[in-house]
Design an enzyme around this catalytic site. Sequence first.
Site, mmCIF file in Angstrom:
data_model
loop_
_atom_site.group_PDB
_atom_site.id
_atom_site.type_symbol
_atom_site.label_atom_id
_atom_site.label_comp_id
_atom_site.label_asym_id
_atom_site.label_seq_id
_atom_site.Cartn_x
_atom_site.Cartn_y
_atom_site.Cartn_z
ATOM 1 C CB SER A 148 -1.077 -0.012 1.134
ATOM 2 O OG SER A 148 -1.516 1.191 1.467
ATOM 3 C CE1 TYR A 161 -4.211 -1.755 4.880
ATOM 4 C CE2 TYR A 161 -2.915 0.442 4.493
ATOM 5 C CZ TYR A 161 -3.519 -0.768 3.951
ATOM 6 O OH TYR A 161 -3.818 -0.793 2.754
#
Length: 329
Positions: A148, A161
């Site tokens: 990501s 995350y």
Amino acid sequence: MAHRTRLPPRRRGPGALVTGGSRGLGLYLARHLVERGCNVTIAARDAAELERAAHQLYEETGATVHVAVCDVRDRAAVGEMMRVVHERDGLDIVVANAGVIQVAPLEAVGPEEFTDAMETMFHGALHTSLEALPYLRGSRGRLALIGSVGGLLGVPHLLPYSCAKAAVGALAEGLHAETAAAGVSVTAVHPGLMRTGSHRQAEFGGDTSAEFGWFSAAAGAPLLSMDADRAARRIVDAVIQRRARLVLTAPAKAAQLAHGIAPGLTTRLTGLTARLLPAAPGKGPLRQGHEAGLPRHRIARRLRAWGSARNDRVARHANQREPGPRTSS
């Protein structure tokens, strides 16, 4: 380009496996792999969700997609899944996509949230990679790890995350270097925001309604986020073409470039951004997006409704209609 983005037929396969494939980006990836002629297996923890996804893919493509109930945090379970898929279809493409999204300020999370993110995303990708590689070496196959933009720089209110995705990115680059001599390609994929309907299953802490409001609005904004179907098509193209790295969305590319050129300045700017995000009223259990209450302020309610509406339009196509387990994509 069509000849470059299809795999040559094999006696068994080409076989493809997508973890976190029951909804969201994983489901879009499975759909495009089916369209490229792959025999696809989708894996996730929720059996009912997997069956619904397989039925949806059959209705859309006419192809039978296999399902595997598997928790990628369990290496033994991942190993057994790889064996079954290899014996049935062969293994030519493996996509490690399973993940969980936690949106909360630092004050609202603790070590357990960081551990959960690492176990699901990093260890899940690690187990998937280590168990797939013996088969991929035999087929000179392709492995993709979904990172990501959050792994390329620290994102406020997404710190667990970001940490896990940063580890996934490092793993992908290291595996690419170490497996190239065996003919295996490893693609590190770093998407920015995508319209996958994942705001419904993402977990929110602190002021949950306000956190859900900004996240769903950003994830649905046309200039900030990307159509998930287009993103999946580009990812599958990159994997088949054996690209080492793919960064998706213009904001993600800009953030990567800015961080590479001026990391100190970029970090200070993200600090300013953090000041604009909701303050935490205290630590409590994280709640999924579909459980978040309405924001107190009228502007925040309108912002949430606008962002959620854009994501809700893709929810059915992404199999995000019902509350799911904690894994998401």
